[in-house]
Structures are given as C-alpha cells and as structure tokens.
Enzyme design. Structure first.
Site, PDB file in Angstrom:
ATOM      1  N   HIS A  95      -4.522  -7.880   0.037  1.00 29.98           N
ATOM      2  CA  HIS A  95      -3.887  -6.575   0.194  1.00 29.98           C
ATOM      3  C   HIS A  95      -3.116  -6.455   1.498  1.00 29.98           C
ATOM      4  O   HIS A  95      -2.060  -5.827   1.544  1.00 29.98           O
ATOM      5  CB  HIS A  95      -4.963  -5.497   0.115  1.00 29.98           C
ATOM      6  CG  HIS A  95      -4.426  -4.108   0.114  1.00 29.98           C
ATOM      7  ND1 HIS A  95      -3.716  -3.580  -0.944  1.00 29.98           N
ATOM      8  CD2 HIS A  95      -4.474  -3.120   1.051  1.00 29.98           C
ATOM      9  CE1 HIS A  95      -3.359  -2.342  -0.669  1.00 29.98           C
ATOM     10  NE2 HIS A  95      -3.798  -2.035   0.535  1.00 29.98           N
TER      11      HIS A  95
ATOM     12  N   ASP B 233       0.847  -1.177   0.000  1.00 31.02           N
ATOM     13  CA  ASP B 233       0.000   0.000   0.000  1.00 31.02           C
ATOM     14  C   ASP B 233       0.899   1.250   0.000  1.00 31.02           C
ATOM     15  O   ASP B 233       1.815   1.337  -0.807  1.00 31.02           O
ATOM     16  CB  ASP B 233      -0.964  -0.040   1.198  1.00 31.02           C
ATOM     17  CG  ASP B 233      -2.123   0.949   1.064  1.00 31.02           C
ATOM     18  OD1 ASP B 233      -3.152   0.582   0.483  1.00 31.02           O
ATOM     19  OD2 ASP B 233      -1.978   2.092   1.523  1.00 31.02           O
TER      20      ASP B 233
ATOM     21  N   TYR C 278      -2.900  11.270   1.394  1.00 34.54           N
ATOM     22  CA  TYR C 278      -3.460  11.205   0.038  1.00 34.54           C
ATOM     23  C   TYR C 278      -3.420  12.579  -0.623  1.00 34.54           C
ATOM     24  O   TYR C 278      -3.164  12.699  -1.822  1.00 34.54           O
ATOM     25  CB  TYR C 278      -4.891  10.680   0.089  1.00 34.54           C
ATOM     26  CG  TYR C 278      -4.997   9.198   0.297  1.00 34.54           C
ATOM     27  CD1 TYR C 278      -5.184   8.330  -0.775  1.00 34.54           C
ATOM     28  CD2 TYR C 278      -4.908   8.647   1.571  1.00 34.54           C
ATOM     29  CE1 TYR C 278      -5.286   6.962  -0.586  1.00 34.54           C
ATOM     30  CE2 TYR C 278      -5.005   7.276   1.779  1.00 34.54           C
ATOM     31  CZ  TYR C 278      -5.190   6.440   0.690  1.00 34.54           C
ATOM     32  OH  TYR C 278      -5.278   5.082   0.890  1.00 34.54           O
TER      33      TYR C 278
END
Length: 400
Positions: A378, A188, A326
């Site tokens: 993930h 990630d 982000y």
C-alpha cells in the site's frame, strides 16, 4: 510547534517554509510515551484482535529511547518547502525542480495514515534520474503537497474540503507555480484525488498514474462492501482481487469511525501511543510489515520511517483534522469514477487489491500503461521507492 514562513504580501503569494520544533515539545512527547498505561496482552496468538501488545510496546520503547526527530527535520529543511493560501487555507508543499531543462512537472499526493514523509525517498530518483541509472529525458519537476488538515497544511475550520475540493486546489497550485502542462500521481487518498483531478480534466493535466486505482466494477464493489462473497465464475486474476477486497472490507472499522465520528477520536490528541497504534493498523499486509520491522526484521521501511510519519502527526496535532477527510468524502474509494484522460496503473501485489488489467481497461478507457508487479504494498513510495520511480518514468514516458 514552531514553523517559519515569510510575511505574506497577498493570498496568492508562495512563502518559504521551515520546520523548527522546540526541544520542549520533544521532551513532552517522550514523557507522554513513558507514562503510557498499557492494556493486557491480546488473548489470541495473532493480530486478529488488532495491533499486538508486543509490537506497540516495541514501537513505544524505540520512540522514547532512541528515535531522533531532528534527523527528519533536517531532511525536510534541506528541501525547498513552501506555503500558499488556496481558498482561504494554507497549503504546505515541497517543490523540487530538476536540473534537467525538459523535466515534466508532476504532483504527487499522499494518503492516510501517510504524509509527505511517504514520498521523501522518491524525490531524488525522480528529479535527478541520471544519478539513479535512468535518463535525463525521464526527469520530473516534483510537487508534493500536504493534504488539508495533514502535517504542515492548514486545518479546515468548516466543512467543504472533500476530495473533489482538494483536487481543484491541486490544479490551482500547479497553475500558481507556473506549470502549463503537468501530470499527477497518488495512492490511497492521493489516488482518489488524482482520479478526481482527471475527472475534472483541466487542459494542463496530461495524464495520471495510480498505484491504488479506482478500477473495481461498481456493482461488485457495493456487493463486497456489504459483506457478500465474490460471485462465482470470475477469471483467476479478478477472483484474487475480489478476495483481497472482501478481506479488506472486513477490517475497515477505522475508516467507518473516522468517516462518521472523527471528533470522538479525541484521545489521539492526548495519547501518542494510542494514536500510533491506530495509525499502523491500516491494512493487514502493512501491519504485518510494520510488526516485522519492530521485531527486528529488516524490510523495505525502517523504524525511523514509521516514526517520522507518526511523530509528524503528533507534533502538528493533526490526528483529528486528518480524520475529517473521511467524513467529508461521499464517494466510493475504489470503484471507477469515469476518467477519460490518459491513465497509467501500477498494480502492487500487497495493495488493498491488485487491480487486474481487465478492470483497469474497463475503468480507464484511455489506459496508456499497466504493469503488474511482484512485490510492494500500500505504501509503495515508502516501501519500494526504486520500483515506484521506475513505474512513474515508464508510465508517463509517452506523454512527454
């Protein structure tokens, strides 16, 4: 929440760290969960509208009535934890040295919506391999930092802590710990940060491992992100990966919101259940797994695993500060970055995409290891800690 560190003598000092959450904060959390105002049930029979009401209510019920934060607090405090200031920000990290003298230093980076909780299961297999059926020659000294704005690390108060800045900070951290040679791993956000460490190519960094490689051909990545279908004529493995990505890119509203309007998510500092629902809806396979766990079906992760992580976000009030990463990022998540140092790749089937060897070889010209696994998703360190530990031993073996 309360934490304890020793008084600092200088900004480069490494200070011991202990977690101590007052009982009043845990009682307040349970009260907030109990006071949740619920929406009506979804109007479809699946999770196409998001986290299903039954799943989040089961999570809340367990969180309020049975979950025990003290268990994970004790696990954390049984590990060597530290804080050090880098570029004006406190960075928290776990640092476990192997008893094996020739262990290879390894820094492992988590992502969102994760934390250091993700990596707890791989600590002993990596630092103490002989207790897990592996050889002493495969041992690692392990460093697991909390990203800026996540968990027990400091929260940036100005812009500038983008993934490249974090990558430089991690190299400084390893130098500060006295490591003249080391390797790095991530998934990630951790995968991007590890790629950027490799792109910077400090002389101490021998190589990297990724379980979410930045290996998508850039033109294909742009086309899929724009909503275009995968091109015809792709080989079977590449078509499967492109189809996975196309599906994922239809569900990235969470990343768009955090990337453009993170402060708007203020409700996540007020509602633990609202925060939890947002966090567990990362990708389709992970949500499916989590929903099964809270429906009573045993899987690779447990209800406690999930709530250990969610509770850490709540107690540290880091839902918004974590989201800002982000907004800081200006780079594509999954396409090639131009890394030239040695790279190992583990391609899990339920990752956002299972990277084909052809893409990995094209994106990482110095690919020293590639393995396509038949299970895992993930959150590999969480869900398949044994497999990931084996992958890290194999992937870095040639660099020792």
């Amino acid at each position: 929440m309360a934490v304890k560190t020793k008084a600092r003598a200088g900004v480069t000092e490494i200070r011991p760290f202990t977690v101590e959450v007052p009982e009043a904060e845990l009682e307040a959390l349970r009260a907030r969960i109990a006071a949740t105002r619920w929406p009506e049930k979804e109007t479809v029979g699946d999770d196409s509208q998001g986290v299903q009401l039954a799943t989040i209510q089961a999570l809340a019920r367990y969180w309020q009535e049975e979950y025990d934060w003290r268990k994970v607090e004790a696990r954390l405090n049984a590990l060597p934890q530290f804080v050090t200031e880098i570029d004006g920000l406190d960075i928290h990290f776990i640092h476990v040295r192997s008893k094996h003298e020739d262990a290879l230093p390894l820094i492992v980076t988590h992502g969102w919506p994760g934390s250091i909780i993700e990596q707890l299961k791989i600590i002993d297999p990596l630092t103490n391999p002989t207790a897990h059926g592996a050889n002493a020659s495969d041992a690692f000294h392990l460093v697991i930092p909390s990203l800026p704005g996540y968990g027990f690390s400091g929260k940036p108060t100005t812009t500038g802590w983008d993934p490249a800045h974090v990558a430089r900070a991690w190299t400084e951290l390893m130098r500060r710990l006295g490591y003249s040679r080391f390797v790095a791993q991530g998934g990630d956000w951790g995968a991007m940060i590890t790629d950027l460490m490799a792109l910077e190519a400090p002389p101490e960094l021998l190589g990297i491992h990724s379980n979410m490689p930045g290996a998508v051909p850039p033109d294909l990545d742009k086309a899929l992100l724009a909503g275009n279908p995968p091109p015809s004529g792709l080989p079977a493995e590449e078509k499967h990966a492109a189809d996975q990505l196309a599906f994922f890119y239809q569900r990235i509203a969470y990343a768009l919101e955090m990337g453009t309007r993170p402060q708007t998510l203020t409700a996540f500092a007020d509602s633990p259940v609202g925060m939890a629902a947002f966090m567990i809806d990362h990708d389709a396979k992970s949500l499916e797994l989590i929903s099964q766990v809270f429906a009573g079906q045993p899987r690779g992760i447990s209800r406690d695993d999930i709530l250990d992580n969610v509770t850490l976000f709540w107690l540290t009030n880091t839902a918004i500060s974590a989201a800002r990463l982000y907004a800081e990022n200006k780079l594509p998540f999954l396409s090639a970055k131009g890394v030239s140092i040695p790279v190992a790749v583990s391609a899990f089937p339920d990752e956002l995409y299972q990277a084909p060897r052809s893409w990995a070889e094209q994106s990482y010209p110095n690919l020293i290891y590639y393995n396509k696994l038949d299970k895992g998703g993930h959150f590999a360190a969480w869900e398949q800690p044994q497999l990931l530990s084996e992958e890290l031993r194999a992937g870095f073996r040639s660099l020792r």
